[in-house]
Write a protein that holds these residues in place. Structure first.
Motif, PDB file in Angstrom:
ATOM      1  N   ALA A 119       0.848  -1.187   0.000  1.00  8.96           N
ATOM      2  CA  ALA A 119       0.000   0.000   0.000  1.00  8.96           C
ATOM      3  C   ALA A 119       0.878   1.230   0.000  1.00  8.96           C
ATOM      4  O   ALA A 119       1.952   1.235   0.562  1.00  8.96           O
ATOM      5  N   VAL A 120       0.414   2.247  -0.638  1.00 10.04           N
ATOM      6  CA  VAL A 120       1.142   3.499  -0.637  1.00 10.04           C
ATOM      7  C   VAL A 120       0.608   4.336   0.509  1.00 10.04           C
ATOM      8  O   VAL A 120      -0.576   4.633   0.562  1.00 10.04           O
ATOM      9  N   THR A 121       1.483   4.672   1.453  1.00  9.66           N
ATOM     10  CA  THR A 121       1.062   5.533   2.548  1.00  9.66           C
ATOM     11  C   THR A 121       1.609   6.933   2.394  1.00  9.66           C
ATOM     12  O   THR A 121       1.116   7.858   2.992  1.00  9.66           O
ATOM     13  N   ALA A 122       2.666   7.070   1.588  1.00 10.83           N
ATOM     14  CA  ALA A 122       3.230   8.398   1.375  1.00 10.83           C
ATOM     15  C   ALA A 122       3.795   8.461  -0.024  1.00 10.83           C
ATOM     16  O   ALA A 122       4.322   7.486  -0.526  1.00 10.83           O
ATOM     17  N   ALA A 123       3.657   9.581  -0.629  1.00 11.08           N
ATOM     18  CA  ALA A 123       4.235   9.785  -1.958  1.00 11.08           C
ATOM     19  C   ALA A 123       5.086  11.030  -1.903  1.00 11.08           C
ATOM     20  O   ALA A 123       4.704  12.022  -1.309  1.00 11.08           O
TER      21      ALA A 123
ATOM     22  N   TRP B 211      -3.101   7.708 -10.009  1.00 14.95           N
ATOM     23  CA  TRP B 211      -1.818   7.195 -10.493  1.00 14.95           C
ATOM     24  C   TRP B 211      -1.129   6.375  -9.401  1.00 14.95           C
ATOM     25  O   TRP B 211      -0.607   5.304  -9.667  1.00 14.95           O
ATOM     26  N   ILE B 212      -1.159   6.873  -8.183  1.00 15.82           N
ATOM     27  CA  ILE B 212      -0.533   6.145  -7.070  1.00 15.82           C
ATOM     28  C   ILE B 212      -1.200   4.787  -6.891  1.00 15.82           C
ATOM     29  O   ILE B 212      -0.528   3.771  -6.699  1.00 15.82           O
ATOM     30  N   LYS B 213      -2.518   4.727  -7.007  1.00 19.57           N
ATOM     31  CA  LYS B 213      -3.232   3.448  -6.906  1.00 19.57           C
ATOM     32  C   LYS B 213      -2.832   2.506  -8.043  1.00 19.57           C
ATOM     33  O   LYS B 213      -2.656   1.304  -7.832  1.00 19.57           O
ATOM     34  N   GLN B 214      -2.674   3.048  -9.246  1.00 19.91           N
ATOM     35  CA  GLN B 214      -2.261   2.225 -10.387  1.00 19.91           C
ATOM     36  C   GLN B 214      -0.853   1.669 -10.169  1.00 19.91           C
ATOM     37  O   GLN B 214      -0.587   0.496 -10.456  1.00 19.91           O
TER      38      GLN B 214
ATOM     39  N   GLY C 292       9.417  -3.494 -13.854  1.00 23.75           N
ATOM     40  CA  GLY C 292       9.894  -2.889 -15.095  1.00 23.75           C
ATOM     41  C   GLY C 292       9.344  -1.514 -15.377  1.00 23.75           C
ATOM     42  O   GLY C 292      10.080  -0.573 -15.530  1.00 23.75           O
ATOM     43  N   SER C 293       8.036  -1.417 -15.452  1.00 26.74           N
ATOM     44  CA  SER C 293       7.437  -0.108 -15.696  1.00 26.74           C
ATOM     45  C   SER C 293       6.074  -0.042 -15.025  1.00 26.74           C
ATOM     46  O   SER C 293       5.463  -1.060 -14.717  1.00 26.74           O
ATOM     47  N   VAL C 294       5.647   1.159 -14.805  1.00 28.42           N
ATOM     48  CA  VAL C 294       4.348   1.452 -14.209  1.00 28.42           C
ATOM     49  C   VAL C 294       3.678   2.468 -15.135  1.00 28.42           C
ATOM     50  O   VAL C 294       4.314   2.969 -16.059  1.00 28.42           O
TER      51      VAL C 294
ATOM     52  N   VAL D 291       6.795   3.459  -1.160  1.00 24.60           N
ATOM     53  CA  VAL D 291       5.765   2.466  -0.875  1.00 24.60           C
ATOM     54  C   VAL D 291       6.238   1.508   0.211  1.00 24.60           C
ATOM     55  O   VAL D 291       7.390   1.099   0.222  1.00 24.60           O
ATOM     56  N   PRO D 292       5.349   1.162   1.142  1.00 27.46           N
ATOM     57  CA  PRO D 292       5.669   0.099   2.085  1.00 27.46           C
ATOM     58  C   PRO D 292       5.273  -1.240   1.460  1.00 27.46           C
ATOM     59  O   PRO D 292       4.204  -1.356   0.848  1.00 27.46           O
TER      60      PRO D 292
END
Length: 116
Positions: A13-17, A30-33, A95-97, A109-110
């Motif tokens: 899960a992303v907790t901070a960007a 985008w962060i969710k993707q 590889g890529s996002v 990301v944690p």
């Protein structure tokens, strides 16, 4: 990825960007993707699972404007050398996002491994 839900749970899960080289906030979509893309490649290393190792490693991922993962950096270790190595390998294996909406950036990301 192991499919045995009784023995393990994987979580990302992303907790901070954080931004690198851009002056505006990242898109939550985008962060969710990015999170989903990386989570799809996450595995539980057999050696760590056999030893009962669990933990969360925080990894900063540098993403090019094209979406290519340029590099990853361990920000906070999980407490397991095996899990930390996996956490650093995971973004490169992806590889890529999806391309970031504002150009090259980074996101922290944690990555969590937990035995049930």
């Amino acid at each position: 990825m192991f499919k045995t839900a009784k023995t393990l749970a994987l979580g990302l899960a992303v907790t901070a960007a954080s931004l690198a080289g851009t002056a505006h906030a990242q898109s939550a979509d985008w962060i969710k993707q990015v999170t989903r893309t990386i989570a799809a490649k996450q595995t539980y290393p057999k050696a760590a699972q056999a030893r009962g190792e669990q933990g969360t490693a925080k990894v900063k991922i540098y993403v090019a404007a094209s979406g290519a993962v340029e590099r990853a950096e361990l920000i906070a270790p999980s407490g397991s050398t095996v899990l930390d190595r996996e956490a650093l390998a995971l973004p490169s294996r992806t590889g890529s996002v999806p391309p970031p909406p504002g150009g090259a950036t980074s996101v922290t990301v944690p990555i969590t491994w937990k035995l049930l």
